[in-house]
Design a protein around this motif. Structure first.
Motif, PDB file in Angstrom:
ATOM      1  N   ASP A 180       0.861  -1.175   0.000  1.00  0.00           N
ATOM      2  CA  ASP A 180       0.000   0.000   0.000  1.00  0.00           C
ATOM      3  C   ASP A 180       0.903   1.233   0.000  1.00  0.00           C
ATOM      4  O   ASP A 180       1.572   1.519   0.990  1.00  0.00           O
ATOM      5  N   VAL A 181       0.888   1.951  -1.108  1.00  0.00           N
ATOM      6  CA  VAL A 181       1.753   3.117  -1.252  1.00  0.00           C
ATOM      7  C   VAL A 181       1.397   4.191  -0.236  1.00  0.00           C
ATOM      8  O   VAL A 181       2.283   4.830   0.343  1.00  0.00           O
ATOM      9  N   ARG A 182       0.116   4.389   0.020  1.00  0.00           N
ATOM     10  CA  ARG A 182      -0.301   5.445   0.955  1.00  0.00           C
ATOM     11  C   ARG A 182       0.180   5.206   2.374  1.00  0.00           C
ATOM     12  O   ARG A 182       0.617   6.132   3.050  1.00  0.00           O
ATOM     13  N   SER A 183       0.097   3.969   2.838  1.00  0.00           N
ATOM     14  CA  SER A 183       0.534   3.678   4.212  1.00  0.00           C
ATOM     15  C   SER A 183       2.026   3.383   4.287  1.00  0.00           C
ATOM     16  O   SER A 183       2.608   3.383   5.372  1.00  0.00           O
ATOM     17  N   GLY A 184       2.640   3.081   3.130  1.00  0.00           N
ATOM     18  CA  GLY A 184       4.052   2.752   3.113  1.00  0.00           C
ATOM     19  C   GLY A 184       4.344   1.383   3.709  1.00  0.00           C
ATOM     20  O   GLY A 184       5.435   1.140   4.224  1.00  0.00           O
ATOM     21  N   ARG A 185       3.362   0.487   3.641  1.00  0.00           N
ATOM     22  CA  ARG A 185       3.515  -0.850   4.217  1.00  0.00           C
ATOM     23  C   ARG A 185       3.253  -1.931   3.172  1.00  0.00           C
ATOM     24  O   ARG A 185       2.428  -1.763   2.292  1.00  0.00           O
ATOM     25  N   SER A 186       3.965  -3.030   3.360  1.00  0.00           N
ATOM     26  CA  SER A 186       3.736  -4.217   2.540  1.00  0.00           C
ATOM     27  C   SER A 186       3.397  -5.369   3.469  1.00  0.00           C
ATOM     28  O   SER A 186       4.117  -5.635   4.432  1.00  0.00           O
ATOM     29  N   THR A 187       2.289  -6.038   3.179  1.00  0.00           N
ATOM     30  CA  THR A 187       1.875  -7.212   3.943  1.00  0.00           C
ATOM     31  C   THR A 187       2.180  -8.441   3.098  1.00  0.00           C
ATOM     32  O   THR A 187       1.674  -8.569   1.984  1.00  0.00           O
ATOM     33  N   ILE A 188       3.017  -9.317   3.633  1.00  0.00           N
ATOM     34  CA  ILE A 188       3.463 -10.502   2.918  1.00  0.00           C
ATOM     35  C   ILE A 188       2.864 -11.733   3.583  1.00  0.00           C
ATOM     36  O   ILE A 188       3.086 -11.957   4.771  1.00  0.00           O
ATOM     37  N   ARG A 189       2.080 -12.494   2.838  1.00  0.00           N
ATOM     38  CA  ARG A 189       1.491 -13.741   3.339  1.00  0.00           C
ATOM     39  C   ARG A 189       2.423 -14.887   2.984  1.00  0.00           C
ATOM     40  O   ARG A 189       2.899 -14.986   1.848  1.00  0.00           O
ATOM     41  N   LEU A 190       2.660 -15.764   3.956  1.00  0.00           N
ATOM     42  CA  LEU A 190       3.575 -16.881   3.774  1.00  0.00           C
ATOM     43  C   LEU A 190       2.803 -18.184   3.591  1.00  0.00           C
ATOM     44  O   LEU A 190       1.662 -18.310   4.019  1.00  0.00           O
ATOM     45  N   GLU A 191       3.454 -19.139   2.964  1.00  0.00           N
ATOM     46  CA  GLU A 191       2.882 -20.467   2.759  1.00  0.00           C
ATOM     47  C   GLU A 191       2.862 -21.222   4.087  1.00  0.00           C
ATOM     48  O   GLU A 191       3.910 -21.391   4.707  1.00  0.00           O
ATOM     49  N   GLY A 192       1.696 -21.687   4.511  1.00  0.00           N
ATOM     50  CA  GLY A 192       1.558 -22.551   5.694  1.00  0.00           C
ATOM     51  C   GLY A 192       2.416 -22.149   6.865  1.00  0.00           C
ATOM     52  O   GLY A 192       2.306 -21.051   7.372  1.00  0.00           O
ATOM     53  N   THR A 193       3.294 -23.045   7.275  1.00  0.00           N
ATOM     54  CA  THR A 193       4.149 -22.784   8.432  1.00  0.00           C
ATOM     55  C   THR A 193       5.580 -22.453   8.019  1.00  0.00           C
ATOM     56  O   THR A 193       6.497 -22.560   8.815  1.00  0.00           O
ATOM     57  N   VAL A 194       5.764 -22.040   6.774  1.00  0.00           N
ATOM     58  CA  VAL A 194       7.085 -21.700   6.258  1.00  0.00           C
ATOM     59  C   VAL A 194       7.631 -20.480   6.984  1.00  0.00           C
ATOM     60  O   VAL A 194       6.906 -19.522   7.248  1.00  0.00           O
ATOM     61  N   THR A 195       8.906 -20.529   7.336  1.00  0.00           N
ATOM     62  CA  THR A 195       9.586 -19.375   7.912  1.00  0.00           C
ATOM     63  C   THR A 195      10.452 -18.753   6.825  1.00  0.00           C
ATOM     64  O   THR A 195      11.262 -19.441   6.209  1.00  0.00           O
ATOM     65  N   VAL A 196      10.256 -17.476   6.582  1.00  0.00           N
ATOM     66  CA  VAL A 196      11.041 -16.761   5.581  1.00  0.00           C
ATOM     67  C   VAL A 196      11.888 -15.733   6.315  1.00  0.00           C
ATOM     68  O   VAL A 196      11.387 -14.972   7.135  1.00  0.00           O
ATOM     69  N   ASP A 197      13.174 -15.720   6.011  1.00  0.00           N
ATOM     70  CA  ASP A 197      14.105 -14.774   6.612  1.00  0.00           C
ATOM     71  C   ASP A 197      13.737 -13.357   6.162  1.00  0.00           C
ATOM     72  O   ASP A 197      13.607 -13.099   4.958  1.00  0.00           O
ATOM     73  N   THR A 198      13.564 -12.448   7.107  1.00  0.00           N
ATOM     74  CA  THR A 198      13.197 -11.075   6.746  1.00  0.00           C
ATOM     75  C   THR A 198      14.271 -10.404   5.909  1.00  0.00           C
ATOM     76  O   THR A 198      13.963  -9.527   5.104  1.00  0.00           O
ATOM     77  N   ASP A 199      15.532 -10.828   6.051  1.00  0.00           N
ATOM     78  CA  ASP A 199      16.595 -10.269   5.208  1.00  0.00           C
ATOM     79  C   ASP A 199      16.335 -10.573   3.737  1.00  0.00           C
ATOM     80  O   ASP A 199      16.623  -9.747   2.866  1.00  0.00           O
ATOM     81  N   ALA A 200      15.768 -11.742   3.439  1.00  0.00           N
ATOM     82  CA  ALA A 200      15.439 -12.106   2.058  1.00  0.00           C
ATOM     83  C   ALA A 200      14.318 -11.213   1.523  1.00  0.00           C
ATOM     84  O   ALA A 200      14.332 -10.828   0.350  1.00  0.00           O
TER      85      ALA A 200
END
Length: 91
Positions: free
Chosen positions: A54-74
């Motif tokens: 959302d450009v107005r709020s300056g935020r990105s919401t990222i949905r992950l697959e199931g119980t996958v852990t994604v490194d925030t650095d990635a």
């Protein structure tokens, strides 16, 4: 576009948005196209189901697959690959 029953990104964006998520604060965006570029780059990260920026709020919401852990650095690296943007995790 994928053939033979595969899902393309448009189809994925119509699925219900549930499951684990990560929120990033994004800097350097100027228009809706910036958000779409960021979404496309984030959705290429393994384990990411969808991204909504959302450009107005300056935020990105990222949905992950199931119980996958994604490194925030990635995720931050993906935002930076999209252009002259910055990102930092919320919380």
């Amino acid at each position: 576009m994928k053939l033979f029953g595969g899902k393309n990104k448009k189809d994925q964006r119509q699925e219900p948005e549930t499951g684990p998520q990560v929120t990033l604060l994004i800097g350097g965006m100027h228009c809706a196209s910036c958000g779409l570029l960021i979404d496309d780059e984030l959705e290429e990260v393994p384990g990411v189901r969808s991204a909504r920026t959302d450009v107005r709020s300056g935020r990105s919401t990222i949905r992950l697959e199931g119980t996958v852990t994604v490194d925030t650095d990635a995720l931050v690296a993906a935002v930076e690959r999209a252009g002259d943007y910055t990102a930092q995790p919320v919380g």
